[in-house]
Design a protein around this motif. Sequence first.
Motif, PDB file in Angstrom:
ATOM      1  N   VAL A 135       1.876  -4.554  -4.246  1.00 52.95           N
ATOM      2  CA  VAL A 135       1.667  -4.090  -2.876  1.00 52.95           C
ATOM      3  C   VAL A 135       3.022  -3.858  -2.221  1.00 52.95           C
ATOM      4  O   VAL A 135       3.771  -4.806  -1.942  1.00 52.95           O
ATOM      5  N   ALA A 136       3.348  -2.583  -2.008  1.00 55.25           N
ATOM      6  CA  ALA A 136       4.577  -2.226  -1.303  1.00 55.25           C
ATOM      7  C   ALA A 136       4.242  -2.083   0.173  1.00 55.25           C
ATOM      8  O   ALA A 136       3.326  -1.327   0.540  1.00 55.25           O
ATOM      9  N   SER A 137       4.965  -2.783   1.028  1.00 50.16           N
ATOM     10  CA  SER A 137       4.611  -2.838   2.452  1.00 50.16           C
ATOM     11  C   SER A 137       5.728  -2.304   3.331  1.00 50.16           C
ATOM     12  O   SER A 137       6.910  -2.397   3.001  1.00 50.16           O
ATOM     13  N   ASP A 138       5.334  -1.743   4.452  1.00 49.99           N
ATOM     14  CA  ASP A 138       6.257  -1.245   5.458  1.00 49.99           C
ATOM     15  C   ASP A 138       5.504  -1.216   6.783  1.00 49.99           C
ATOM     16  O   ASP A 138       4.387  -1.735   6.879  1.00 49.99           O
ATOM     17  N   GLU A 139       6.085  -0.580   7.787  1.00 50.47           N
ATOM     18  CA  GLU A 139       5.453  -0.498   9.095  1.00 50.47           C
ATOM     19  C   GLU A 139       5.747   0.851   9.707  1.00 50.47           C
ATOM     20  O   GLU A 139       6.835   1.416   9.544  1.00 50.47           O
ATOM     21  N   TYR A 140       4.764   1.389  10.405  1.00 51.69           N
ATOM     22  CA  TYR A 140       4.920   2.681  11.073  1.00 51.69           C
ATOM     23  C   TYR A 140       4.636   2.514  12.557  1.00 51.69           C
ATOM     24  O   TYR A 140       3.652   1.862  12.944  1.00 51.69           O
ATOM     25  N   THR A 141       5.486   3.097  13.387  1.00 50.72           N
ATOM     26  CA  THR A 141       5.263   3.107  14.828  1.00 50.72           C
ATOM     27  C   THR A 141       4.649   4.438  15.214  1.00 50.72           C
ATOM     28  O   THR A 141       5.249   5.491  15.001  1.00 50.72           O
ATOM     29  N   THR A 142       3.455   4.384  15.778  1.00 51.61           N
ATOM     30  CA  THR A 142       2.710   5.604  16.072  1.00 51.61           C
ATOM     31  C   THR A 142       3.302   6.344  17.266  1.00 51.61           C
ATOM     32  O   THR A 142       4.176   5.843  17.979  1.00 51.61           O
ATOM     33  N   ILE A 143       2.749   7.521  17.500  1.00 51.64           N
ATOM     34  CA  ILE A 143       3.185   8.358  18.612  1.00 51.64           C
ATOM     35  C   ILE A 143       2.953   7.667  19.950  1.00 51.64           C
ATOM     36  O   ILE A 143       3.631   7.943  20.935  1.00 51.64           O
TER      37      ILE A 143
ATOM     38  N   LYS B  36      -4.770  -0.460   9.026  1.00 52.97           N
ATOM     39  CA  LYS B  36      -3.593  -0.160   8.212  1.00 52.97           C
ATOM     40  C   LYS B  36      -3.563   1.308   7.823  1.00 52.97           C
ATOM     41  O   LYS B  36      -4.573   2.024   7.901  1.00 52.97           O
ATOM     42  N   ILE B  37      -2.388   1.752   7.420  1.00 50.50           N
ATOM     43  CA  ILE B  37      -2.229   3.003   6.685  1.00 50.50           C
ATOM     44  C   ILE B  37      -2.201   2.598   5.215  1.00 50.50           C
ATOM     45  O   ILE B  37      -1.251   1.972   4.749  1.00 50.50           O
ATOM     46  N   GLY B  38      -3.264   2.908   4.505  1.00 53.92           N
ATOM     47  CA  GLY B  38      -3.400   2.437   3.129  1.00 53.92           C
ATOM     48  C   GLY B  38      -3.305   3.559   2.122  1.00 53.92           C
ATOM     49  O   GLY B  38      -3.750   4.683   2.354  1.00 53.92           O
ATOM     50  N   ILE B  39      -2.708   3.240   0.978  1.00 48.79           N
ATOM     51  CA  ILE B  39      -2.613   4.158  -0.153  1.00 48.79           C
ATOM     52  C   ILE B  39      -2.931   3.336  -1.399  1.00 48.79           C
ATOM     53  O   ILE B  39      -2.493   2.187  -1.515  1.00 48.79           O
TER      54      ILE B  39
ATOM     55  N   GLY C  75       3.276   4.349  20.264  1.00 52.60           N
ATOM     56  CA  GLY C  75       4.055   3.111  20.250  1.00 52.60           C
ATOM     57  C   GLY C  75       3.391   1.931  19.568  1.00 52.60           C
ATOM     58  O   GLY C  75       3.935   0.824  19.592  1.00 52.60           O
ATOM     59  N   ASN C  76       2.233   2.125  18.956  1.00 55.75           N
ATOM     60  CA  ASN C  76       1.581   1.035  18.230  1.00 55.75           C
ATOM     61  C   ASN C  76       2.187   0.879  16.842  1.00 55.75           C
ATOM     62  O   ASN C  76       2.505   1.868  16.174  1.00 55.75           O
ATOM     63  N   LYS C  77       2.311  -0.359  16.405  1.00 51.77           N
ATOM     64  CA  LYS C  77       2.874  -0.642  15.094  1.00 51.77           C
ATOM     65  C   LYS C  77       1.720  -0.882  14.108  1.00 51.77           C
ATOM     66  O   LYS C  77       0.875  -1.744  14.343  1.00 51.77           O
ATOM     67  N   VAL C  78       1.724  -0.120  13.023  1.00 49.31           N
ATOM     68  CA  VAL C  78       0.653  -0.172  12.032  1.00 49.31           C
ATOM     69  C   VAL C  78       1.262  -0.512  10.670  1.00 49.31           C
ATOM     70  O   VAL C  78       2.232   0.125  10.251  1.00 49.31           O
ATOM     71  N   PRO C  79       0.699  -1.508   9.958  1.00 49.64           N
ATOM     72  CA  PRO C  79       1.219  -1.795   8.617  1.00 49.64           C
ATOM     73  C   PRO C  79       0.914  -0.665   7.642  1.00 49.64           C
ATOM     74  O   PRO C  79      -0.154  -0.047   7.705  1.00 49.64           O
ATOM     75  N   ILE C  80       1.853  -0.373   6.775  1.00 48.10           N
ATOM     76  CA  ILE C  80       1.646   0.533   5.648  1.00 48.10           C
ATOM     77  C   ILE C  80       1.570  -0.319   4.397  1.00 48.10           C
ATOM     78  O   ILE C  80       2.444  -1.158   4.147  1.00 48.10           O
ATOM     79  N   GLN C  81       0.523  -0.122   3.602  1.00 47.82           N
ATOM     80  CA  GLN C  81       0.371  -0.862   2.349  1.00 47.82           C
ATOM     81  C   GLN C  81       0.050   0.116   1.231  1.00 47.82           C
ATOM     82  O   GLN C  81      -0.945   0.849   1.306  1.00 47.82           O
TER      83      GLN C  81
ATOM     84  N   ALA D  22       7.451   3.546  -5.053  1.00 50.74           N
ATOM     85  CA  ALA D  22       6.754   3.290  -3.786  1.00 50.74           C
ATOM     86  C   ALA D  22       7.571   3.700  -2.564  1.00 50.74           C
ATOM     87  O   ALA D  22       7.026   4.228  -1.589  1.00 50.74           O
ATOM     88  N   LYS D  23       8.861   3.456  -2.595  1.00 45.37           N
ATOM     89  CA  LYS D  23       9.696   3.699  -1.420  1.00 45.37           C
ATOM     90  C   LYS D  23       9.628   5.157  -0.983  1.00 45.37           C
ATOM     91  O   LYS D  23       9.507   5.454   0.221  1.00 45.37           O
ATOM     92  N   LYS D  24       9.672   6.076  -1.953  1.00 49.24           N
ATOM     93  CA  LYS D  24       9.660   7.496  -1.597  1.00 49.24           C
ATOM     94  C   LYS D  24       8.302   7.912  -1.045  1.00 49.24           C
ATOM     95  O   LYS D  24       8.220   8.657  -0.056  1.00 49.24           O
ATOM     96  N   ILE D  25       7.225   7.439  -1.653  1.00 48.19           N
ATOM     97  CA  ILE D  25       5.890   7.785  -1.167  1.00 48.19           C
ATOM     98  C   ILE D  25       5.689   7.292   0.260  1.00 48.19           C
ATOM     99  O   ILE D  25       5.142   8.003   1.113  1.00 48.19           O
ATOM    100  N   ILE D  26       6.148   6.079   0.539  1.00 47.87           N
ATOM    101  CA  ILE D  26       5.996   5.533   1.893  1.00 47.87           C
ATOM    102  C   ILE D  26       6.819   6.349   2.892  1.00 47.87           C
ATOM    103  O   ILE D  26       6.382   6.606   4.024  1.00 47.87           O
ATOM    104  N   ALA D  27       8.014   6.789   2.480  1.00 47.90           N
ATOM    105  CA  ALA D  27       8.834   7.619   3.366  1.00 47.90           C
ATOM    106  C   ALA D  27       8.119   8.936   3.679  1.00 47.90           C
ATOM    107  O   ALA D  27       8.119   9.403   4.832  1.00 47.90           O
TER     108      ALA D  27
END
Length: 535
Positions: free
Chosen positions: A229-237, A283-286, A239-245, A256-261
């Motif tokens: 599970v590669a995890s990160d976080e995205y801040t929406t338009i 979450k933003i899930g893949i 201002g909400n913070k959503v986990p990326i998994q 994983a790093k490139k796909i998440i970018a």
Amino acid sequence: MKKTLFILCCLVATVSNAQNRDISSLSSGGKLQPLQVIMDIRHYTINLNVDLTNKTIQGATEVTMVLSKNTDTILLDLVNLLTIQKVSVNNKAVKFEHKDHKIYITAASPFLQGKQLVKVEYGGEPPIAVRPPWLGGFTFTKDRSGNPWVAINCQKEGARIYTPTKDHPSDEPNEGVDMMITVPDTLVVSGPGLLQKVTKSKGKKTYHWKTNYPMSTYTMVFNIGKFHVASDEYTTINGNKVPIQFYILAEDSAEAKKIIALKKRDSQVLEKYFGEYPWVKEKIGICAVPNSGMEHQTNITFQNKFVYTKIGESDYNANLFHEYAHEWWANKVTNKDWAHEWIQEGIGTYAEALIHYDLGGQEAYDKIIDGHKRSIKYIKPMVGGEEMSEDETYAQTDIYTKGSFFMHSLRYVVGDEIFFPTLKKLATDPQYTYDNMVTTTDVEQLFSKAAGMNLKPFFDFYCRTTNQIEIVVKEVGYQKYSIKVNNAFMKLPFEITSSEGVSKMMIDKEGITITSKTPPQVDNKGYYLKKVQTL
């Protein structure tokens, strides 16, 4: 002779069994059964043990529903390949009949109007996917390291392939889904929503996934694998913070790093046109799967190929982007009936044109739109009626590329100042999102109101016919030309290129006459699906 007869009987039995496992006739949607019209599904709880060795599932599903009136029968959908052990309603065992991929549930007295809790205990061998994701079922395979890898796809057949449901796009579980999936403890389960907990017992792990959002039943699935599970976080338009998994195979974790970018970049583009990411509370899930990706809500699947094309100077993965666009167009904005599937597939495909514009400019946009136009087959209308099954709409369809080109044409007719705010309204207004499904008429009326004109003839022409606009340019005098639309259905703007330059002119069934030293050209930039005849 007896031995030959015995072998023949065995072969017949084997063939018969194989035929019995054929689910090609199954198709989600269609005309809603009267017994299901009165059912409003509120929640599903799915609790299954997956036996990877025998490729079986065993467990129970609880369906919470509200009946609009008393009934002597509750009707759910479940593929005949699975065996039901017991059915209870409100914790009381009841009678049932399982036939024709349906469960007819009855009791000594009628089921009363109001809330009902139906529990179905079942198990067996679920259908195996023939050509996922288009011909669905379970895929039991292994990754390159030999680890078990399981995916489920069921847009065509419906979630009935593995769990009791009301399998119709018009009814999503308003209060979400709980999913408890048990697998060997060396493996990981990805699912919709947020992971609540993982329970370990006797060499197995149970993953409890939960979403509080409504969701289409065909996206109500899980995947199994040796995932990292590669995890990160995205801040929406907003201002909400959503986990990326990203549930990526452990052997591919370096990718994983490139796909998440890319996912972050794609999120910004999609939010620009369609509003904030729809599932900010989850979450933003893949999830990596061994087949072409699907729009499984908050768990978008991605084929395990890390291949990119270029738009301008930017890397791009079409499958990754298209399926992600479905979080807005399919999962948030959902067609009430498969007859209107162009809404999610066509606008999802048009989103690809928009990211081409953002990353590569007008030239990139024009190129992909031209590609969409050239791929239209004109075999059948995008909207072929009402109350249609997924098969009836999807087979030999133009809903992807013609749906996209329709958006391109509509944009030209109403103008960018109307088109983009209205498209965003369709993607954000509660009237059209989440619990509220849409039809072609809903979309037409929204754009007609915004544009201040009756666009029904335009929608009908593009959506309900396979026709093209038939334009005739005729020399009627010295340097004089008439331009007529033989099958005109409303007054439309056309760009006319003449010796005097380019002008936008309105043409109705009466046509127009212009003066030009050279034969005029109509719609050179290709805003319409058309045929032009010069006389």
